[in-house]
Scaffold this motif. Structure first.
Motif, mmCIF file in Angstrom:
data_model
loop_
_atom_site.group_PDB
_atom_site.id
_atom_site.type_symbol
_atom_site.label_atom_id
_atom_site.label_comp_id
_atom_site.label_asym_id
_atom_site.label_seq_id
_atom_site.Cartn_x
_atom_site.Cartn_y
_atom_site.Cartn_z
ATOM 1 N N HIS A 28 0.825 -1.209 0.000
ATOM 2 C CA HIS A 28 0.000 0.000 0.000
ATOM 3 C C HIS A 28 0.862 1.263 0.000
ATOM 4 C CE1 HIS A 28 -3.744 -2.154 0.291
ATOM 5 N NE2 HIS A 28 -3.310 -2.818 1.338
ATOM 6 N N GLY A 29 1.968 1.225 0.708
ATOM 7 C CA GLY A 29 2.887 2.356 0.702
ATOM 8 C C GLY A 29 3.466 2.588 -0.682
ATOM 9 N N THR A 30 3.825 1.516 -1.356
ATOM 10 C CA THR A 30 4.356 1.616 -2.720
ATOM 11 C C THR A 30 3.310 2.225 -3.646
ATOM 12 O OG1 THR A 30 5.823 -0.266 -2.352
ATOM 13 C CG2 THR A 30 5.318 0.291 -4.648
ATOM 14 N N TYR A 31 2.074 1.753 -3.512
ATOM 15 C CA TYR A 31 0.984 2.335 -4.300
ATOM 16 C C TYR A 31 0.898 3.839 -4.039
ATOM 17 C CZ TYR A 31 -3.586 4.002 -5.563
ATOM 18 O OH TYR A 31 -4.600 4.769 -6.072
ATOM 19 N N ASN A 32 0.917 4.243 -2.774
ATOM 20 C CA ASN A 32 0.785 5.661 -2.427
ATOM 21 C C ASN A 32 1.914 6.499 -3.025
ATOM 22 O OD1 ASN A 32 -1.556 5.212 -0.958
ATOM 23 N ND2 ASN A 32 -0.490 5.040 0.991
ATOM 24 N N PHE A 33 3.158 6.021 -2.897
ATOM 25 C CA PHE A 33 4.287 6.757 -3.457
ATOM 26 C C PHE A 33 4.172 6.890 -4.976
ATOM 27 C CE2 PHE A 33 6.751 5.553 0.479
ATOM 28 C CZ PHE A 33 6.913 6.860 0.935
ATOM 29 N N LEU A 34 3.781 5.803 -5.622
ATOM 30 C CA LEU A 34 3.637 5.846 -7.079
ATOM 31 C C LEU A 34 2.480 6.749 -7.500
ATOM 32 C CD1 LEU A 34 4.281 2.107 -8.029
ATOM 33 C CD2 LEU A 34 5.836 4.053 -8.293
ATOM 34 N N PHE A 35 1.384 6.687 -6.765
ATOM 35 C CA PHE A 35 0.221 7.525 -7.062
ATOM 36 C C PHE A 35 0.595 9.003 -7.036
ATOM 37 C CE2 PHE A 35 -3.545 9.815 -5.303
ATOM 38 C CZ PHE A 35 -4.322 9.784 -6.452
ATOM 39 N N VAL A 36 1.297 9.416 -5.991
ATOM 40 C CA VAL A 36 1.717 10.818 -5.879
ATOM 41 C C VAL A 36 2.655 11.188 -7.031
ATOM 42 C CG1 VAL A 36 3.064 12.430 -4.462
ATOM 43 C CG2 VAL A 36 1.350 10.964 -3.401
ATOM 44 N N ARG A 37 3.546 10.296 -7.360
ATOM 45 C CA ARG A 37 4.483 10.530 -8.465
ATOM 46 C C ARG A 37 3.733 10.688 -9.789
ATOM 47 N NH1 ARG A 37 9.153 6.203 -8.799
ATOM 48 N NH2 ARG A 37 9.521 7.137 -6.768
ATOM 49 N N TYR A 38 2.741 9.829 -10.016
ATOM 50 C CA TYR A 38 2.006 9.865 -11.282
ATOM 51 C C TYR A 38 1.025 11.029 -11.360
ATOM 52 C CZ TYR A 38 3.910 5.140 -11.748
ATOM 53 O OH TYR A 38 4.744 4.052 -11.814
ATOM 54 N N LEU A 39 0.594 11.542 -10.215
ATOM 55 C CA LEU A 39 -0.308 12.700 -10.204
ATOM 56 C C LEU A 39 0.342 13.920 -10.850
ATOM 57 C CD1 LEU A 39 -2.189 12.848 -6.777
ATOM 58 C CD2 LEU A 39 -3.178 12.693 -9.062
ATOM 59 N N GLU A 40 1.666 13.963 -10.822
ATOM 60 C CA GLU A 40 2.379 15.087 -11.428
ATOM 61 C C GLU A 40 2.252 15.075 -12.948
ATOM 62 O OE1 GLU A 40 6.373 14.632 -9.985
ATOM 63 O OE2 GLU A 40 5.770 15.042 -7.907
ATOM 64 N N ARG A 41 1.981 13.901 -13.527
ATOM 65 C CA ARG A 41 1.946 13.770 -14.989
ATOM 66 C C ARG A 41 0.587 13.402 -15.557
ATOM 67 N NH1 ARG A 41 5.959 9.416 -16.269
ATOM 68 N NH2 ARG A 41 5.760 8.836 -14.096
ATOM 69 N N GLU A 43 -3.888 12.671 -14.972
ATOM 70 C CA GLU A 43 -5.079 13.010 -14.184
ATOM 71 C C GLU A 43 -5.289 11.949 -13.098
ATOM 72 O OE1 GLU A 43 -8.271 11.310 -14.370
ATOM 73 O OE2 GLU A 43 -7.692 9.928 -15.932
ATOM 74 N N ARG A 44 -6.026 12.323 -12.075
ATOM 75 C CA ARG A 44 -6.145 11.548 -10.839
ATOM 76 C C ARG A 44 -6.577 10.085 -11.040
ATOM 77 N NH1 ARG A 44 -5.846 13.315 -5.919
ATOM 78 N NH2 ARG A 44 -6.741 12.167 -4.199
ATOM 79 N N GLU A 45 -7.630 9.861 -11.804
ATOM 80 C CA GLU A 45 -8.140 8.495 -11.982
ATOM 81 C C GLU A 45 -7.112 7.603 -12.690
ATOM 82 O OE1 GLU A 45 -11.783 6.290 -14.269
ATOM 83 O OE2 GLU A 45 -12.225 8.208 -13.293
ATOM 84 N N TYR A 46 -6.508 8.137 -13.738
ATOM 85 C CA TYR A 46 -5.505 7.378 -14.483
ATOM 86 C C TYR A 46 -4.279 7.116 -13.604
ATOM 87 C CZ TYR A 46 -2.426 5.878 -18.268
ATOM 88 O OH TYR A 46 -1.564 5.152 -19.051
ATOM 89 N N ALA A 47 -3.863 8.117 -12.837
ATOM 90 C CA ALA A 47 -2.700 7.973 -11.953
ATOM 91 C C ALA A 47 -2.937 6.869 -10.920
ATOM 92 C CB ALA A 47 -2.395 9.295 -11.252
ATOM 93 N N GLY A 48 -4.152 6.812 -10.369
ATOM 94 C CA GLY A 48 -4.481 5.781 -9.391
ATOM 95 C C GLY A 48 -4.482 4.387 -9.997
ATOM 96 N N ALA A 49 -5.068 4.277 -11.173
ATOM 97 C CA ALA A 49 -5.115 2.978 -11.843
ATOM 98 C C ALA A 49 -3.721 2.526 -12.266
ATOM 99 C CB ALA A 49 -6.049 3.046 -13.055
#
Length: 163
Positions: A28-41, A43-49
Motif C-alpha cells: 500500500h505504501g508503494t501504491y501511495n508513493f507511485l500515485f503521488v508521483r504519477y499525479l504530477e503527470r 489526471e487523478r483516476e488514471y494515476a491511481g489505476a
C-alpha cells in the motif's frame, strides 16, 4: 505437550499474521508513493489505476476487479514503461525487496510439500530486473522489517495527504 503445542502454534500464527500485515503495508505504501508521483503527470483516476497496476506488477499480484483487469490489459505498455522506470529507485526498491524476499522465506520455511504459488518466482524476477534483489544476509530481519514497513506506510500516507 498438548498445551505447549497449542501456544507454539498460536504464537506462530500471530507472527505470520503480523508479517502479512507488514507486507501489505509495503504494498500500500508503494501504491501511495507511485500515485503521488504519477499525479504530477496524469489526471487523478488514471494515476491511481496506473499506480495500482505497477504495484501489482511489481509484487506479481493479479488486478482486483474487472476495471483493474481491463486497465492493466489496455495500458500494458504504459504499465511496463513505468515498471521499468523504477530501476534504481532505492526508496521503493529497498522495502519492496525486503517484502518479497521475506515472503519467499516465510513460504519456504512453512511449506510442507507441493507449492502454494506457482508464479511467485516472477516477483523474484522483477527484483532482479530492477536491481533490487538483496543477498539473503542483507534482507532486513523480521521484527525490524515490521517496524520499517509501518514507517514506510505512514510516510506514504503523509505524502498522499499533501496532494
Amino acid at each position: 505437550m498438548g498445551l505447549f503445542s497449542y501456544f507454539t502454534t498460536r504464537r506462530r500464527k500471530k507472527y505470520l499474521r503480523k508479517m502479512d500485515i507488514a507486507i501489505d503495508q509495503v504494498k500500500h505504501g508503494t501504491y501511495n508513493f507511485l500515485f503521488v508521483r504519477y499525479l504530477e503527470r496524469y489526471e487523478r483516476e488514471y494515476a491511481g489505476a496506473l499506480a495500482a497496476a505497477v504495484t501489482n506488477t511489481l509484487f506479481n499480484e493479479k488486478p482486483v476487479g474487472k476495471t483493474a483487469e481491463d486497465f492493466a490489459v489496455t495500458n500494458r505498455d504504459a504499465v511496463l514503461k513505468e515498471f521499468a522506470a523504477l530501476k534504481g529507485d532505492n526508496t521503493i526498491g529497498f522495502l519492496v525487496a525486503d517484502a518479497i524476499q521475506t515472503k519467499a522465506m516465510m513460504i519456504y520455511e512453512n511449506q510442507k510439500s507441493g507449492t502454494l504459488d506457482h508464479d511467485f518466482g516472477k516477483a523474484y524476477d522483477n527484483l532482479i530486473k530492477l536491481g533490487f534483489l538483496k543477498k539473503k544476509e542483507d534482507v532486513t530481519r523480521p521484527k525490524l522489517f515490521m517496524i520499517k514497513a509501518e514507517k514506510y506506510f505512514s510516510k506514504s500516507l503523509k505524502t498522499v495527504k499533501y496532494k
